[in-house]
Scaffold this active site. Structure first.
Site, short mmCIF file in Angstrom:
data_model
loop_
_atom_site.label_atom_id
_atom_site.label_comp_id
_atom_site.label_asym_id
_atom_site.label_seq_id
_atom_site.Cartn_x
_atom_site.Cartn_y
_atom_site.Cartn_z
N CYS A 192 24.11 -9.69 -35.12
CA CYS A 192 24.90 -10.90 -35.33
C CYS A 192 25.12 -11.56 -33.97
CB CYS A 192 26.27 -10.56 -35.91
SG CYS A 192 26.16 -9.55 -37.39
N ARG A 218 20.21 -15.25 -34.40
CA ARG A 218 20.58 -13.84 -34.52
C ARG A 218 21.00 -13.48 -35.95
NH1 ARG A 218 21.59 -11.67 -29.35
NH2 ARG A 218 22.82 -9.99 -30.20
N TRP A 239 24.28 -11.43 -39.47
CA TRP A 239 23.07 -10.82 -40.02
C TRP A 239 23.59 -9.58 -40.72
CZ3 TRP A 239 17.86 -11.46 -40.37
CH2 TRP A 239 17.07 -10.33 -40.53
N ASN A 280 29.59 -7.61 -33.55
CA ASN A 280 28.14 -7.43 -33.71
C ASN A 280 27.85 -5.95 -33.52
OD1 ASN A 280 25.33 -7.50 -33.58
ND2 ASN A 280 25.36 -7.99 -31.39
N GLY A 281 27.21 -5.32 -34.49
CA GLY A 281 26.87 -3.89 -34.35
C GLY A 281 27.21 -3.13 -35.61
N GLU A 326 -3.30 -1.02 -36.48
CA GLU A 326 -2.20 -1.88 -36.04
C GLU A 326 -2.48 -2.49 -34.66
OE1 GLU A 326 0.12 -3.30 -37.43
OE2 GLU A 326 1.59 -3.78 -35.90
N LYS A 351 -2.75 -6.50 -34.02
CA LYS A 351 -1.94 -7.22 -33.02
C LYS A 351 -2.85 -8.08 -32.15
CE LYS A 351 1.14 -6.99 -34.34
NZ LYS A 351 1.69 -6.34 -35.47
N GLU A 368 -4.46 -11.13 -34.21
CA GLU A 368 -3.61 -12.22 -34.70
C GLU A 368 -3.05 -13.10 -33.58
OE1 GLU A 368 -0.09 -11.25 -37.00
OE2 GLU A 368 0.22 -9.42 -35.86
N HIS A 417 -20.37 6.84 -38.78
CA HIS A 417 -20.87 6.37 -40.08
C HIS A 417 -21.14 4.87 -40.09
CE1 HIS A 417 -20.17 10.32 -41.77
NE2 HIS A 417 -18.95 10.30 -41.25
N LYS A 421 5.42 -16.47 -40.57
CA LYS A 421 6.21 -15.25 -40.44
C LYS A 421 6.45 -14.61 -41.82
CE LYS A 421 8.49 -12.07 -38.38
NZ LYS A 421 7.63 -11.05 -37.76
#
Ligand code: M6R
Length: 610
Positions: A2, A28, A75, A99-100, A481, A485, A488, A504, A605
């Site tokens: 947050c 945030r 958030w 926040n937390g 992955e 990265k 993209e 193979h 996104k």
């Protein structure tokens, strides 16, 4: 994650500072927002669910005025996104923004309820307001009461408090969550990050864990929790507003890569006991899993790669068989499921159409459903029978980084949780596994120190047009992955393969124009095999970047072109470490190429179309 804000100074500015500051903190979290202002000795509190624009309309209608106030943009972590859970939380004359995560809030809540305090929200934060009010009622002044409350809470927090009993002070503290102070002319500020206050002041103090700050119009005093004065430097900020939003990083992706130690820690926080080896997930009903004898994991993109690693973790720890499906394929192949199947949908956003539809398909076919997501009350979270939230905070860069590593730690904890339910793990074994997890945030910190070296490496390699990534065992999805990265954000063609598959087919591609990234943490059996793959690549003049935790690998200099040495971790957690240099490599290659790192072409996104 947050955003919090505080201001004391000039009556004509308070509302404007709070609303402008919250606008800059909105990235945030935007589930709800709120402010509290002390006017004529009483707190006036305004809150709204949803976007900040709603709060602005409300506040403008009532035009509050006061010398000081606090603000918050949320958030959601504890309690859904609603007006009642919006901050500030109030008890008597005390208003709090936070926040937390307060880990011991349930224990404190029960204690306060017994004393007669009524709770109006489902948040962990509300306990702070009641704790302070309780102590003020007991006779302490506001400052001492705030300190006493801060001493009792456990977890991660940045907190700002005001009280109508002492309407000339804003009191703040932090632990594991960011908080800065800023100095003005007969006015002072506090905020979660620099951009929020940049239009008003450039003289900033970074608070440290355990600091307690008391802001008055003309003074700021900083002490430790016991009231002992501590000295903190005032720093002059010369960032422009855009780079300030990224906290000095050039791109959100880089900021998010560097947030991973905190994000992984927050995802683990309060979810296990080191003494008993038990794992808990808030709101998750263990009886959902008693009869489960098979799991299908459903996801797309990076979340799919996390699920492939989750399979290794769950099968190894809980001994339950796991299949992993690409969500868009699963839906249309009439999957065979029954009420002993658990379908786990994995999605950062919780809104990906393919994953959401796959989850509904599984539900319709009688499976029990669980989701791992980063967004509170997202579609997938609402549809699933159970939810495990990752606490990565908002991920803004299109390339997923911290969402991935937090998904991995969530899978790991879930595997222990399930292993205990299925009686596949002794207490001793789970304590040992939890210990391994606790060491991870620090190992990520150490790995991030490789950044400079990886930047140099990127400079040498950014002109190549193809890359091959190879991994084995639990690190073979890291090859996928790492390649995702790179492609993209840099638009370089990259393929990820299980190293054993090289012979193979892909081996035909290898020549001196093909850099091969070999992901080879120094684990027993598969490490020896990957050394074999190394020789096969070298024999065909391929360029090798060798990522390993084996300190002996330095001797391979001359055989490999570059060695990236990462710290050693347990086998099951090694993917969390090995992905970090590959995120950095993709990032630096992309910046050398000059592509739009945070918003690469053709991508979004959140993919809410099929
Ligand atoms: O929000 P989700 O985790 O469901 O998103 C899934 C994919 O769209 C996402 O991981 C995508 O592949 C990222 N851009 C990868 O960096």
């Amino acid at each position: 994650m947050c955003g919090i804000l505080g201001y004391i100074g000039n009556q004509s500015k308070t509302v404007d500072v709070l609303l402008q500051g919250l606008t800059r903190l909105e990235y945030r979290g935007y589930d709800s927002s709120g402010i509290a202002i002390i006017q004529d000795g009483r707190a006036r509190v305004f809150k709204s669910k949803g976007k900040l624009s709603k709060l602005k309309t409300k506040v403008k209608k009532h035009s509050p005025k006061g010398l000081l106030g606090i603000g918050h943009t949320r958030w959601a972590t504890h309690g859904d996104a609603s007006q009642k859970n919006a901050h500030p939380h109030v008890s008597g004359g005390t208003s709090v923004v936070h926040n937390g995560i307060i880990e011991n809030y349930l224990e404190l809540k029960n204690e306060l309820k017994k004393k007669g305090f009524k709770f109006y929200s489902d948040t962990d934060t509300e306990v702070i307001a009641h704790l302070i009010e309780d102590t003020i009622e007991g006779g302490l002044c506001f400052e001492d009461a705030a300190r006493a409350a801060f001493e009792r809470i456990e977890g991660s927090y940045a907190i700002a408090v005001i009280s109508d009993k002492d309407p000339d002070k804003v009191i703040a503290t932090r632990k594991f969550s960011p908080l800065i102070l800023a100095i003005g002319d007969h006015e002072n500020y506090l905020a979660s990050d620099v951009p929020a206050i940049l239009p008003f002041s450039r003289k900033v103090i970074y608070l440290e864990d355990g600091d307690v700050a008391v802001l008055e119009r003309d003074t700021i005093s900083i002490t430790d929790i016991d009231g002992k004065h501590v000295s903190r430097d005032v720093q002059e900020i010369n960032w422009d507003p855009i780079s300030a939003e990224k906290c000095g990083y050039r791109h959100f992706m880089m900021k998010e890569i560097f947030e991973q130690p905190r994000a992984v820690l927050d995802t683990m926080r309060g979810r296990f006991s080191e003494e008993t080896g038990d794992v808990y997930f808030e709101g998750l009903d263990a009886s959902l899993f008693k009869n489960v004898n098979r799991i299908v994991a459903l996801a797309c993109g990076t979340s799919y790669h996390a699920s492939l690693i989750g399979k290794y973790m769950i099968e190894k720890i809980a001994k339950v068989s796991v299949e992993v499906d690409i969500a868009s394929e699963f839906r249309y192949r009439k999957p065979i499921l029954d009420n002993k199947t658990l379908a786990i949908a994995v999605s950062q956003s919780g809104e990906t159409a393919d994953t959401s539809e796959a989850l509904l398909e599984a539900k319709g076919r009688g499976a029990t459903t669980l989701c791992i997501t980063n967004v509170m009350m997202s579609k997938i979270a609402r549809d699933a029978d159970g939810v495990i939230y990752t606490h990565a905070g908002p991920e803004i860069g299109v390339a997923s980084t911290k969402a991935f590593t937090t998904q991995l730690i969530a899978f790991y904890l879930f595997a222990i949780y399930l292993g205990r339910i299925k009686k596949q793990l002794t207490k001793k074994q789970s304590i040992e596994m939890i210990k391994e997890a606790i060491s991870i945030p620090q190992l990520i910190e150490i790995t991030l120190k490789l950044d400079g070296r990886i930047k140099e490496l990127a400079k040498e390699f950014f002109k190549y047009r193809n890359f091959l990534y190879l991994g084995r065992g639990i690190n073979h999805p890291i090859a996928f992955e790492g390649a995702l990265k790179l492609k993209e954000i840099s638009y370089i063609h990259a393929e990820g393969y299980a190293a054993g598959e090289m012979k193979h087919g892909p081996i035909a591609l290898i020549d001196e124009d093909m850099p091969v990234v070999l992901i080879a943490p120094g684990d027993g059996v598969t490490y020896k095999k990957i050394l074999g793959n190394l020789q096969e690549v070298r024999a065909r003049r391929g360029k090798v970047i060798f990522l390993t935790s084996d300190p002996g690998a330095q001797e391979l200099q001359g055989i490999v072109d570059k060695v990236i040495e990462v710290p050693d971790s347990s086998y099951l957690l090694s993917p969390i470490i090995s992905i970090i240099p590959l995120q950095l490599l993709a990032y630096h290659i992309a910046t050398y190429k000059g592509t739009d790192v945070d918003q690469p072409r053709n991508l979004a996104k959140v993919v809410t179309v099929e």
